[in-house]
Scaffold this motif. Structure first.
Motif, mmCIF file in Angstrom:
data_model
loop_
_atom_site.group_PDB
_atom_site.id
_atom_site.type_symbol
_atom_site.label_atom_id
_atom_site.label_comp_id
_atom_site.label_asym_id
_atom_site.label_seq_id
_atom_site.Cartn_x
_atom_site.Cartn_y
_atom_site.Cartn_z
ATOM 1 N N GLU A 19 0.842 -1.207 0.000
ATOM 2 C CA GLU A 19 0.000 0.000 0.000
ATOM 3 C C GLU A 19 0.872 1.250 0.000
ATOM 4 N N ALA A 20 1.963 1.217 0.754
ATOM 5 C CA ALA A 20 2.881 2.365 0.765
ATOM 6 C C ALA A 20 3.506 2.557 -0.613
ATOM 7 N N LEU A 21 3.862 1.453 -1.277
ATOM 8 C CA LEU A 21 4.434 1.550 -2.618
ATOM 9 C C LEU A 21 3.438 2.198 -3.579
ATOM 10 N N ARG A 22 2.165 1.789 -3.501
ATOM 11 C CA ARG A 22 1.130 2.399 -4.348
ATOM 12 C C ARG A 22 0.981 3.888 -4.037
ATOM 13 N N ALA A 23 1.101 4.250 -2.763
ATOM 14 C CA ALA A 23 1.002 5.667 -2.379
ATOM 15 C C ALA A 23 2.172 6.467 -2.969
ATOM 16 N N PHE A 24 3.366 5.896 -2.937
ATOM 17 C CA PHE A 24 4.510 6.587 -3.544
ATOM 18 C C PHE A 24 4.272 6.803 -5.036
ATOM 19 N N ALA A 25 3.710 5.815 -5.704
ATOM 20 C CA ALA A 25 3.413 5.964 -7.139
ATOM 21 C C ALA A 25 2.407 7.092 -7.357
ATOM 22 N N ARG A 26 1.379 7.164 -6.503
ATOM 23 C CA ARG A 26 0.389 8.240 -6.634
ATOM 24 C C ARG A 26 1.019 9.616 -6.456
ATOM 25 N N HIS A 27 2.100 9.670 -5.682
ATOM 26 C CA HIS A 27 2.763 10.948 -5.412
ATOM 27 C C HIS A 27 3.939 11.208 -6.351
ATOM 28 N N PRO A 111 12.268 10.585 -13.145
ATOM 29 C CA PRO A 111 11.598 10.913 -11.886
ATOM 30 C C PRO A 111 12.620 11.356 -10.845
ATOM 31 N N GLN A 112 12.163 12.182 -9.902
ATOM 32 C CA GLN A 112 13.072 12.619 -8.839
ATOM 33 C C GLN A 112 13.315 11.511 -7.823
ATOM 34 N N VAL A 113 12.345 10.610 -7.694
ATOM 35 C CA VAL A 113 12.406 9.561 -6.666
ATOM 36 C C VAL A 113 12.020 8.234 -7.301
ATOM 37 N N CYS A 114 12.751 7.177 -6.957
ATOM 38 C CA CYS A 114 12.345 5.822 -7.335
ATOM 39 C C CYS A 114 12.287 4.991 -6.058
ATOM 40 N N VAL A 115 11.233 4.192 -5.952
ATOM 41 C CA VAL A 115 10.968 3.458 -4.714
ATOM 42 C C VAL A 115 10.810 1.970 -5.026
ATOM 43 N N THR A 116 11.454 1.150 -4.220
ATOM 44 C CA THR A 116 11.403 -0.299 -4.374
ATOM 45 C C THR A 116 10.968 -0.928 -3.057
ATOM 46 N N GLU A 117 10.017 -1.833 -3.146
ATOM 47 C CA GLU A 117 9.582 -2.604 -1.978
ATOM 48 C C GLU A 117 10.523 -3.792 -1.833
ATOM 49 N N VAL A 118 11.210 -3.878 -0.676
ATOM 50 C CA VAL A 118 12.205 -4.924 -0.452
ATOM 51 C C VAL A 118 11.951 -5.550 0.925
ATOM 52 N N LEU A 181 -1.627 6.822 5.877
ATOM 53 C CA LEU A 181 -0.472 6.303 5.148
ATOM 54 C C LEU A 181 -0.142 7.229 3.979
ATOM 55 N N ASP A 182 -1.156 7.650 3.254
ATOM 56 C CA ASP A 182 -0.960 8.555 2.121
ATOM 57 C C ASP A 182 -0.358 9.884 2.572
ATOM 58 N N ALA A 183 -0.834 10.411 3.693
ATOM 59 C CA ALA A 183 -0.294 11.672 4.218
ATOM 60 C C ALA A 183 1.182 11.500 4.615
ATOM 61 N N PHE A 184 1.513 10.356 5.212
ATOM 62 C CA PHE A 184 2.907 10.070 5.568
ATOM 63 C C PHE A 184 3.772 10.049 4.308
ATOM 64 N N VAL A 185 3.316 9.325 3.280
ATOM 65 C CA VAL A 185 4.078 9.226 2.034
ATOM 66 C C VAL A 185 4.227 10.602 1.387
ATOM 67 N N ASP A 186 3.171 11.394 1.408
ATOM 68 C CA ASP A 186 3.237 12.754 0.864
ATOM 69 C C ASP A 186 4.326 13.556 1.569
ATOM 70 N N SER A 187 4.393 13.441 2.895
ATOM 71 C CA SER A 187 5.408 14.199 3.642
ATOM 72 C C SER A 187 6.813 13.709 3.322
ATOM 73 N N VAL A 188 6.983 12.387 3.144
ATOM 74 C CA VAL A 188 8.294 11.842 2.787
ATOM 75 C C VAL A 188 8.697 12.340 1.387
ATOM 76 N N MET A 189 7.758 12.301 0.444
ATOM 77 C CA MET A 189 8.057 12.766 -0.912
ATOM 78 C C MET A 189 8.448 14.250 -0.907
ATOM 79 N N ARG A 190 7.726 15.066 -0.118
ATOM 80 C CA ARG A 190 8.072 16.491 -0.051
ATOM 81 C C ARG A 190 9.483 16.664 0.512
ATOM 82 N N ASP A 191 9.822 15.882 1.523
ATOM 83 C CA ASP A 191 11.150 15.947 2.117
ATOM 84 C C ASP A 191 12.224 15.534 1.105
ATOM 85 N N LEU A 192 11.962 14.473 0.350
ATOM 86 C CA LEU A 192 12.952 13.951 -0.596
ATOM 87 C C LEU A 192 13.154 14.854 -1.812
ATOM 88 N N THR A 193 12.145 15.615 -2.164
ATOM 89 C CA THR A 193 12.229 16.429 -3.376
ATOM 90 C C THR A 193 12.471 17.901 -3.101
#
Length: 194
Positions: A19-27, A111-118, A181-193
């Motif tokens: 679900e977190a991976l899908r959220a990163f894709a949405r962002h 893309p500015q960010v690439c995310v892998t589920e490991v 979860l989506d709000a958390f991912v949004d905050s991480v993406m903002r931090d990373l970019t």
């Protein structure tokens, strides 16, 4: 050529990594799961031949492809076979991931960010290949309710969540709300970019 920030998502079975991976894709992140890479690898002739040589033809389905359910049954009941399969897969998965990441960097509009589920990130030393790590956790009972697979034996081989959280750059305790979860991912993406 600017390489995207490489992020790994890890956590226990049923914690919410997918679900977190899908959220990163949405962002806006490029995403891939290790499981997707394994699916691809299981179709390679060299990998199929190695699996057949180790565990036999019983794991090959009527379509000539590796039956993941049958293979899973074999390795769940045979720790040596599981260790062998992981030794076969982990370097191949890493090579595929690194190629994917390099291919992304060569895109005109990378893309500015690439995310892998490991799932076994820390257990395999894979964290060294990533710039940042996100750990998703959830209470054991909730994870067991979310997962249709037996978790006890698999979990016994994993590093405890507390240690993963201490080693990670970001962590989220996933108690069930997709919005949180989506709000958390949004905050991480903002931090990373930023």
């Amino acid at each position: 050529m600017t390489r995207p920030v490489a992020v790994a998502i890890t956590g226990g079975i049923g914690a919410g990594k997918s679900e977190a991976l899908r959220a990163f894709a949405r962002h806006g992140a490029a995403t891939v799961s290790s499981d997707e890479i394994v699916h691809h690898l299981l179709r390679r002739d060299d990998v199929k031949r190695a699996i057949i040589a180790r565990v036999g033809n019983g794991v090959i389905g009527p379509d000539g492809e590796v039956d993941r359910g049958a293979l899973g049954t074999v390795v769940v009941n045979d720790r040596e076979a599981l260790a062998w399969l992981e030794e076969l897969h982990h370097p191949l998965v890493s090579a595929e991931y690194l190629q994917w990441r390099d291919d992304l960097a060569r895109l005109d509009n990378a893309p500015q960010v690439c995310v892998t589920e490991v799932p076994l990130l820390y257990e395999t030393g894979g964290d060294a290949r990533f710039d940042k790590v996100v750990v998703i956790t959830a209470p054991r009972k909730l994870r067991q309710m979310r997962s249709d697979m037996a978790t006890e034996d698999r979990e016994s081989r994993l590093i405890p969540d507390k240690e993963k959280v201490a080693r990670a750059d970001f962590s989220f305790r996933n108690l069930g709300s997709l919005e949180e979860l989506d709000a958390f991912v949004d905050s991480v993406m903002r931090d990373l970019t930023s």
